[in-house]
Design a protein around this motif. Structure first.
Motif, mmCIF file in Angstrom:
data_model
loop_
_atom_site.group_PDB
_atom_site.id
_atom_site.type_symbol
_atom_site.label_atom_id
_atom_site.label_comp_id
_atom_site.label_asym_id
_atom_site.label_seq_id
_atom_site.Cartn_x
_atom_site.Cartn_y
_atom_site.Cartn_z
ATOM 1 N N SER A 163 0.822 -1.207 0.000
ATOM 2 C CA SER A 163 0.000 0.000 0.000
ATOM 3 C C SER A 163 0.858 1.259 0.000
ATOM 4 C CB SER A 163 -0.927 -0.008 1.221
ATOM 5 O OG SER A 163 -1.682 1.178 1.286
ATOM 6 N N THR A 184 -3.043 3.434 -9.910
ATOM 7 C CA THR A 184 -4.077 2.501 -10.325
ATOM 8 C C THR A 184 -3.439 1.285 -10.983
ATOM 9 O OG1 THR A 184 -5.699 4.261 -10.652
ATOM 10 C CG2 THR A 184 -6.124 2.171 -11.755
ATOM 11 N N LYS A 233 -7.678 -3.869 -1.777
ATOM 12 C CA LYS A 233 -8.057 -2.517 -1.375
ATOM 13 C C LYS A 233 -6.906 -1.548 -1.573
ATOM 14 C CE LYS A 233 -10.024 0.112 2.490
ATOM 15 N NZ LYS A 233 -10.509 0.039 3.902
ATOM 16 N N ASN A 262 -6.596 -0.468 -5.108
ATOM 17 C CA ASN A 262 -7.807 0.132 -5.687
ATOM 18 C C ASN A 262 -8.554 -0.855 -6.578
ATOM 19 O OD1 ASN A 262 -9.665 2.199 -6.037
ATOM 20 N ND2 ASN A 262 -8.595 3.066 -7.805
#
Length: 350
Positions: free
Chosen positions: A156, A163, A180, A183
């Protein structure tokens, strides 16, 4: 011979851009790393890769840039401290602050011509990633997740705000957190089954993916297949038999799975002593009106999503054509010597 350096930065803008656009791709990328001005000039040169930027998360951090009709350019960020001889896995590290000691650059896969230099910019993997995204004008990003030593939090921090179009995993990883953090990529390639319950697996199947490849541990059933909301489905191990494929075909003919484009399913033996036999056409197409296309007839099928080799066009040899009531055409291809089923749904403009 005069050893005077070429005054590149003193050239007029038009002449400078002409020189940059004449450079070998690897030289241009290395030039972009010199300074902020060289980065800006490289962006102005409008260099774009063929289709994507591959980011490989493993014991070394690798960027692969695909070039038109060529193998590509590879940047490898390496640091010996990330290798654990005892476990063979990465130690858990926070890549948001980690600076790799060595950078290796290679073009066209020519290992003997690899350029290696010590990292002097003090950059993390994220800084390299953002740099490449800028000079390549934000290409698609494919993330290959190859080692469980980088957890979802580390991913993350490195990929924040980027993206990711396709996620490819090899081995264990934290599915929900990673999805998550990235994305929710629209294209998925899972090498191993990460799901601990059928309920969680079913929730995964009903998501709207453009591309789905399932390899080890996914013994897909008819119920699983009917749950999937994907444009392109590729399953290498399944429990599907001819009667299941017949039911699936009839569900599409009734108007279900409108987004479906291509399905490739491979049957799996219950045990290794079981004889491998191809699917029986008569059972697969039972009760359906079809037209047999001769094996020597080749047709080109245009895919909306590139495959793992970056190809968007499939060559179909022969097959069985079935037309739905609304005029949509589907071609079924069955391999003669192996339980392999393919389904191509033609768009109206093909």
């Amino acid at each position: 011979m005069d050893d005077t350096m070429f005054p590149l930065f003193r050239l007029p803008d038009n002449a400078l851009l002409h020189v940059l656009r004449s450079m070998e791709e690897l030289s241009l990328i290395l030039f972009s790393l010199i300074s902020n001005r060289s980065k800006t000039l490289t962006i102005s040169a409008n260099f774009k890769p063929e289709n994507d930027l591959k980011v490989l998360y493993s014991r070394d951090f690798i960027f692969v840039i695909h070039l038109p009709n060529r193998d590509g350019i590879e940047f490898n960020l390496y640091d010996s401290s990330l290798w654990s001889r005892n476990s063979g896995h990465l130690p858990i590290v926070d890549l948001s602050h980690f600076v790799f000691s060595t950078v290796q650059a290679d073009q066209y896969g020519k290992i003997g011509e690899r350029i290696e230099y010590k990292e002097s910019k003090g950059w993390t993997a994220r800084q390299y990633l953002l740099h490449f995204l800028a000079i390549l004008h934000k290409p698609y990003v494919f993330l290959y997740y190859r080692d469980s030593g980088f957890n979802a939090d580390s991913v993350s921090k490195t990929m924040e705000g980027v993206t990711v179009k396709r996620l490819c995993t090899y081995g264990e990883f934290e599915f929900e957190k990673t999805m998550k953090a990235l994305n929710h990529p629209s294209e998925i390639w899972f090498d191993t089954n990460q799901f601990t319950s059928h309920e969680s697996l079913s929730k995964f199947y009903i998501q709207n993916f453009d591309y789905l490849i399932l390899v080890n541990g996914f013994l897909v059933t008819l119920d699983d297949l009917l749950l999937m909301n994907c444009k392109n489905i590729n399953v290498l191990f399944s429990r599907l038999r001819e009667k299941h494929l017949n039911i699936y075909l009839k569900s599409w003919l009734r108007g279900q799975k409108e987004e479906l484009e291509h399905v490739c399913l491979v049957g799996n033996r219950v045990d290794w002593e079981e004889e491998v036999v191809p699917y029986n056409k008569e059972v697969v197409l039972k009760g359906l009106k079809y037209t047999t296309v001769p094996d020597d007839v080749e047709r080109l099928f245009n895919c909306s999503v590139p495959d793992t080799d970056g190809k968007r066009v499939e060559t179909i040899k022969g097959g069985y054509d079935i037309r739905r009531k609304d005029g949509r055409l589907v071609t079924i291809v069955l391999q003669n010597d192996f339980p392999r089923f393919e389904m191509f749904v033609w768009s109206n403009d093909q």
